[in-house]
Design a protein around this motif. Structure first.
Motif, PDB file in Angstrom:
ATOM      1  N   PRO A 332       0.802  -1.228   0.000  1.00  0.00           N
ATOM      2  CA  PRO A 332       0.000   0.000   0.000  1.00  0.00           C
ATOM      3  C   PRO A 332       0.833   1.275   0.000  1.00  0.00           C
ATOM      4  N   HIS A 333       1.943   1.289   0.758  1.00  0.00           N
ATOM      5  CA  HIS A 333       2.788   2.484   0.778  1.00  0.00           C
ATOM      6  C   HIS A 333       3.421   2.734  -0.594  1.00  0.00           C
ATOM      7  N   LEU A 334       3.941   1.655  -1.222  1.00  0.00           N
ATOM      8  CA  LEU A 334       4.529   1.803  -2.551  1.00  0.00           C
ATOM      9  C   LEU A 334       3.493   2.301  -3.559  1.00  0.00           C
ATOM     10  N   ALA A 335       2.300   1.726  -3.511  1.00  0.00           N
ATOM     11  CA  ALA A 335       1.248   2.129  -4.453  1.00  0.00           C
ATOM     12  C   ALA A 335       0.860   3.585  -4.255  1.00  0.00           C
ATOM     13  N   LEU A 336       0.787   4.028  -3.001  1.00  0.00           N
ATOM     14  CA  LEU A 336       0.425   5.408  -2.711  1.00  0.00           C
ATOM     15  C   LEU A 336       1.449   6.373  -3.300  1.00  0.00           C
ATOM     16  N   GLU A 337       2.743   6.074  -3.102  1.00  0.00           N
ATOM     17  CA  GLU A 337       3.788   6.947  -3.634  1.00  0.00           C
ATOM     18  C   GLU A 337       3.811   6.913  -5.161  1.00  0.00           C
ATOM     19  N   ALA A 338       3.630   5.730  -5.732  1.00  0.00           N
ATOM     20  CA  ALA A 338       3.633   5.621  -7.188  1.00  0.00           C
ATOM     21  C   ALA A 338       2.459   6.390  -7.794  1.00  0.00           C
ATOM     22  N   GLU A 339       1.317   6.311  -7.150  1.00  0.00           N
ATOM     23  CA  GLU A 339       0.138   7.047  -7.616  1.00  0.00           C
ATOM     24  C   GLU A 339       0.396   8.553  -7.562  1.00  0.00           C
ATOM     25  N   ARG A 340       1.006   9.011  -6.492  1.00  0.00           N
ATOM     26  CA  ARG A 340       1.307  10.442  -6.350  1.00  0.00           C
ATOM     27  C   ARG A 340       2.269  10.901  -7.446  1.00  0.00           C
ATOM     28  N   LEU A 341       3.250  10.037  -7.783  1.00  0.00           N
ATOM     29  CA  LEU A 341       4.246  10.424  -8.769  1.00  0.00           C
ATOM     30  C   LEU A 341       3.666  10.518 -10.182  1.00  0.00           C
ATOM     31  N   LEU A 342       2.551   9.858 -10.427  1.00  0.00           N
ATOM     32  CA  LEU A 342       1.900  10.031 -11.731  1.00  0.00           C
ATOM     33  C   LEU A 342       1.544  11.489 -11.969  1.00  0.00           C
ATOM     34  N   ALA A 343       1.192  12.184 -10.893  1.00  0.00           N
ATOM     35  CA  ALA A 343       0.799  13.592 -11.009  1.00  0.00           C
ATOM     36  C   ALA A 343       1.963  14.546 -10.765  1.00  0.00           C
ATOM     37  N   GLU A 344       2.916  14.142  -9.898  1.00  0.00           N
ATOM     38  CA  GLU A 344       3.949  15.079  -9.454  1.00  0.00           C
ATOM     39  C   GLU A 344       5.363  14.679  -9.866  1.00  0.00           C
ATOM     40  N   GLY A 345       5.493  13.650 -10.700  1.00  0.00           N
ATOM     41  CA  GLY A 345       6.823  13.132 -11.030  1.00  0.00           C
ATOM     42  C   GLY A 345       7.731  14.116 -11.719  1.00  0.00           C
ATOM     43  N   ASP A 346       7.177  15.023 -12.510  1.00  0.00           N
ATOM     44  CA  ASP A 346       8.012  15.995 -13.213  1.00  0.00           C
ATOM     45  C   ASP A 346       8.806  16.863 -12.243  1.00  0.00           C
ATOM     46  N   GLN A 347       8.251  17.139 -11.077  1.00  0.00           N
ATOM     47  CA  GLN A 347       8.962  17.932 -10.083  1.00  0.00           C
ATOM     48  C   GLN A 347      10.197  17.176  -9.573  1.00  0.00           C
ATOM     49  N   GLN A 348      10.045  15.872  -9.347  1.00  0.00           N
ATOM     50  CA  GLN A 348      11.178  15.073  -8.897  1.00  0.00           C
ATOM     51  C   GLN A 348      12.277  15.058  -9.955  1.00  0.00           C
TER      52      GLN A 348
END
Length: 380
Positions: A332-348
């Motif tokens: 669940p933690h991995l999925a939550l972070e991966a889901e967030r990165l779909l929207a915010e990955g460009d910032q990383q």
């Protein structure tokens, strides 16, 4: 003929060793090289003679190697005995410091020049290893620009040679081509799972990676998941773990091609280590997950001198990439972070731009420049 002894202990070292072999042959065509020691598929393709399977050296953690210690010590003694009878021109240890530095120290005492490629992570834990490296080696080839300074007081000849995977920057815009190679559309949402190249890593990490993938697909069944297997052995292991898993997920195993898999992905879920560096250079958002056996983690956590486990965060000096370690590593933690990165990955990706620039030295040229004086002295 110039005989070079070379030992790599895992797949990333195998690729590095093969890269060095190819660079030396290309830059010094008048020198007839013969490479022997221990290596994997990449080094074998370069014509190396491997005395035993590289897989026998691949083990992680502080406690786990103890069960294999008699075998590892026996293999090291056998190599020393072989090269005592017939000394090579020089010895190149590629990473695997616990095995290779002890080997280098013994060979150096026999008069064999010794070189080590990849500085141990003295900047992360066990900084006292600086003196161990200096005593064992005549020369050290460092992949990161900040590493030679750690050896400045030892008299060891330490060179920054860049990281060979920095050339991945040239591939960073090949997303459409990579997707086409896997039969994927540009409109697909794609996740890449990279749970490591060692048996013990995959055993520790893959079940949670699979749970994360299952959760991501439950939220959107059209999502695709690719898993590159680092070797035939890892392909068999991954396939076996998938059969044993009670988690339902539509996952696609790929033989090798990890760079293409990452290029094709929107988000990478990866073990700590080289894969995280590759994802950074390929400009792919990532989340890092890692776990050691409980006793190894208890011991290691007391020795750490860095706040971060992932190379991108160590290079950046701040937590740009989310790290889920030990008990925090769950599906669940991995999925939550991966889901967030779909929207915010460009910032990383943007935040790691400077780190990518810092690694952009030509590895092949720098390695040849560092080794050439020694090789020419022996060839004359």
């Amino acid at each position: 003929m110039l005989r070079v002894a070379i030992v790599a202990g895992e797949s990333s070292g195998d690729l590095l060793g093969a890269r060095v072999m190819g660079a030396l042959r290309a830059a010094l065509p008048d020198v007839e090289f013969r490479f022997e020691g221990v290596g994997g598929d990449a080094m074998l393709k370069q014509g190396m003679e491997s005395f035993f399977p590289m897989e026998r050296l691949a083990v992680m953690g502080l406690v786990e190697p103890l069960g294999r210690l008699p075998e590892l010590l026996g293999r090291r003694r056998a190599l020393v005995a072989r090269w005592r009878r017939n000394p090579p021109a020089f010895f190149l240890g590629v990473d695997a410091p616990d095995f290779n530095l002890g080997l280098a120290r013994r060979l150096k005492s026999l008069g064999v020049p010794t070189v080590h490629l990849v500085s141990p992570t003295v900047w992360a834990w066990r900084p006292g290893r600086v003196s161990v490296v200096a005593n064992a080696c005549n020369q050290l080839l460092c992949l990161f620009p900040f590493e030679p300074a750690y050896y400045s007081q030892t008299g060891l000849e330490a060179h920054f040679v860049g990281h060979p995977i920095a050339s991945l920057l040239e591939q960073a815009d090949g997303r459409s081509e990579a997707r086409a190679s896997f039969g994927l559309a540009d409109s697909d949402t794609v996740f890449a799972l990279l749970p490591g190249s060692r048996h013990s890593e995959v055993s520790q990490l893959f079940p949670d990676f699979v749970r994360a993938a299952s959760l991501l697909q439950q939220r959107d069944p059209t999502r695709k998941v690719l898993i590159p297997a680092a070797s035939v052995q890892r392909r068999q292991q991954l396939g076996g773990l998938l059969k044993q898993s009670s988690v339902t997920a539509d996952l696609r195993l790929v033989d090798g091609h990890s760079h293409q898999v990452m290029l094709a992905s929107d988000v990478v879920i990866t073990a700590s280590g080289t894969a995280s560096l590759e994802a950074m250079l390929l400009k792919r958002p990532m989340v890092i997950g890692y776990r050691l056996a409980a006793l190894s983690w208890m011991l290691l956590s007391r020795l750490l001198v860095t706040k971060y486990a992932g190379l991108p965060n160590i290079l950046a000096g701040r937590p740009v990439v989310p790290e889920l370690l030990q008990d925090s590593l769950t599906g669940p933690h991995l999925a939550l972070e991966a889901e967030r990165l779909l929207a915010e990955g460009d910032q990383q990706v943007a935040s790691l731009a400077r780190c990518r620039e810092d690694l952009s030295l030509n590895f092949d040229e720098a390695v040849v420049t560092a080794l050439q004086p020694m090789i020419e002295g022996m060839s004359q």
